[in-house]
Structures are given as C-alpha cells and as structure tokens.
Design a protein around this motif. Structure first.
Motif, short mmCIF file in Angstrom:
data_model
loop_
_atom_site.label_atom_id
_atom_site.label_comp_id
_atom_site.label_asym_id
_atom_site.label_seq_id
_atom_site.Cartn_x
_atom_site.Cartn_y
_atom_site.Cartn_z
N ASN A 232 -19.28 6.38 -125.98
CA ASN A 232 -18.73 6.90 -124.74
C ASN A 232 -18.77 5.80 -123.68
OD1 ASN A 232 -21.40 6.78 -123.83
ND2 ASN A 232 -21.78 8.94 -124.32
N ASP A 233 -18.54 6.16 -122.41
CA ASP A 233 -18.46 5.13 -121.38
C ASP A 233 -19.81 4.50 -121.05
OD1 ASP A 233 -19.56 7.28 -120.12
OD2 ASP A 233 -18.01 7.48 -118.58
N LYS A 234 -20.89 4.97 -121.67
CA LYS A 234 -22.20 4.36 -121.49
C LYS A 234 -22.60 3.47 -122.68
CE LYS A 234 -23.94 8.16 -118.62
NZ LYS A 234 -24.97 9.22 -118.48
N LYS A 248 -14.59 -2.79 -123.47
CA LYS A 248 -15.08 -1.51 -122.97
C LYS A 248 -14.10 -0.93 -121.94
CE LYS A 248 -19.14 0.84 -121.11
NZ LYS A 248 -20.58 0.74 -120.78
N SER A 249 -13.52 -1.81 -121.14
CA SER A 249 -12.55 -1.35 -120.14
C SER A 249 -11.36 -0.68 -120.81
CB SER A 249 -12.09 -2.54 -119.29
OG SER A 249 -11.06 -2.16 -118.41
N LYS A 252 -12.40 2.74 -122.18
CA LYS A 252 -12.50 3.77 -121.15
C LYS A 252 -11.12 4.27 -120.72
CE LYS A 252 -15.58 3.16 -117.88
NZ LYS A 252 -16.39 2.50 -116.82
N THR A 255 -9.76 6.44 -123.70
CA THR A 255 -10.41 7.75 -123.80
C THR A 255 -10.03 8.62 -122.61
OG1 THR A 255 -12.42 6.79 -122.82
CG2 THR A 255 -12.36 7.00 -125.22
#
Length: 281
Positions: A232-234, A248-249, A252, A255
C-alpha cells in the motif's frame, strides 16, 4: 587499394587454376577462389568482400557478409571456446570474438551486437565493446518510438541500447520494466534527447497512458495472487519497485485510479480486489 573487411568492385585480370585474379586501380591483386567462379570472364568488374583465411592471407568472396569493417551487426554465437566465441556472419569461416572483447557471459545460439575491426595481427575480429562505433546524430525526437538491441547493462546506471544498430542510447534504471539482457531486441519511447545527441529512453508511456498501464498491471497481479497483495502507500519504495517494476509515486497514482474506479480497496496492510454485493470479485 585492397581494403580488408570491406566490399569493393574489382576487375578480373586473369583466370588461373586457383581462381580469378582481381586487381584494383593501383594494380593491387587478390584471388577469388576457383569454386566461386561461375560465368565471370577476364575484364569483368565484380563486387567482392575481402577477408582473411586461417593463415591470415587476404582473399575475395562474392558472398557479402552480415557485417563489414567498422559496422555493427546482431550476430549469433555458433561456438564457444576457451579463447573466445565464433559467430555466424554469413561466410563459411566463422567470425572470431576474442574473450577479451566480450562484456558478459555468452550463450550458444543467442545473438549479440558486435562491431568488426582489424586486430594487431592484421586479422578481422569482432568486439562487443561497440560504444565508440555508435553515432549520436539521429533524427529521433522526444516521444518517438524506436527499436534497438541491448549491448551492455550496468547495474547502477541502466541498459545501453544501440538504436537501429547505429545510434547510442540509454535506458535508465528508473525507466525500466523488469529485466533486460545483453543481446535482447527491444522497443522503447524516446524520453529525451541530450544536448550531445544521445538518446534517453523509457519503457514507460506518457502521462495518462502510463497510468492506465500501471493500473492494469497492478490489477492483473492482484488476480494472479487471489485478489490480494500486501502493498500500500506505506510500503517501502524498493519493495514496490521489486514487485511492480514502478516507482512508489507511480504505484500510488495507479492504485488511486483503481480506487476511484471502484476496482480495489485497502485491506489489512495491503490492497485487494473489491467484491460486488454478491461477494464476487
């Protein structure tokens, strides 16, 4: 001049038992072996390629190989020995690729980019160290689609690509998707053109097109993993990159698009495909 490794047009001046004697304008002479003579006669001008035999002597052949001096070609490995590899370049005598001119472990039957040069002993050889043979004056511009072959991979930088077997380009690590290998043909997008003419490439599409592809990739992986993934975003950026081959960007954003489209939901430190009212995914 008789130019080893090049294609030339030479005149037949004499036919002997061993073959046809060819001469250039300066009266330099080379032999075309008798088995290659068909209907040629004295006075004919024929196109030939000049090569070395096993003893280093220069001969002519009417067979034009897949690579000529100073050029680059994608050639198949036919044999691997302790001193080097031998490549199929279209002539009966295979082309030697010395061990010291290899940049990675080779596999028999695979093809790799090489350049043709004359070694210190005056013999034709090939090298995988082709960067100095590549040009930087292509007409390609940002967002053009291009095709090439990977000629080197540097872990901390990315994959170096020869576009059209002519132009130098780099696929940086942050623009790669998955693993690329030396010798692999590849199709990409020009992300930018450097002031010196070198091309920066990307396997990622522009803007919303890429977002759609990222979202599709994540959704396909969710289906492959029974509808749930522990990301997830963490999540750690490196873990995301290893799993999805994206930053990761980008993860995010993708998703977020899936959430907005009611395709997924966050669930117990991860994401899962959202079920409908009847419990169907």
């Amino acid at each position: 001049m008789i130019n080893l490794g090049e294609v030339q047009e030479l005149k037949i001046t004499k036919i002997i038992k061993a073959g046809a004697l060819l001469k250039d304008e300066d009266a330099n002479e080379v032999l075309l072996p008798h088995e290659e003579i068909e209907n040629e006669k004295i006075g004919d001008i024929i196109k030939v390629f000049l090569y070395n035999d096993s003893k280093g002597e220069i001969f002519a052949t009417k067979t034009i190989p897949k690579i000529t001096l100073g050029k680059i070609a994608h050639l198949e490995v036919r044999e691997i020995t302790r001193i080097g590899a031998f490549l199929d370049w279209g002539l009966e005598k295979e082309l030697f690729l010395p061990f010291k001119e290899q940049i990675c472990k080779l596999d028999r039957g695979r093809s790799y980019l090489v350049a043709l040069y004359i070694d210190k002993t005056g013999r034709l050889c090939s090298t995988m160290k082709i960067r100095d043979y590549l040009r930087t004056d292509s007409k390609y511009k940002e967002n053009d689609r291009v095709s090439g072959v990977v000629y080197n991979v540097v872990d901390d930088i990315g994959a170096f690509i020869a576009i059209d077997n002519i132009y130098e380009a780099l696929l940086p690590n942050d623009q790669k998707r998955g693993v690329v290998a030396v010798g692999e043909p590849i199709s990409l997008r020009v992300a930018s053109v450097k002031p010196d003419g070198r091309l920066n490439l990307s396997q990622r599409e522009r803007g919303h097109l890429e977002l759609d592809k990222d979202a599709e990739l994540i959704f396909d992986l969710l289906n492959d993993y029974d509808g749930f993934l522990p990301y997830n975003d963490k999540s750690d950026p490196d873990d995301i990159k290893d799993m999805f081959c994206m930053s990761k960007s980008a993860f995010k954003k993708a998703t977020g698009r899936l959430l907005k489209g009611n395709k997924i939901e966050f669930y117990k430190d991860g994401i899962r495909i959202k079920e409908d009212k009847n419990g169907r995914k």
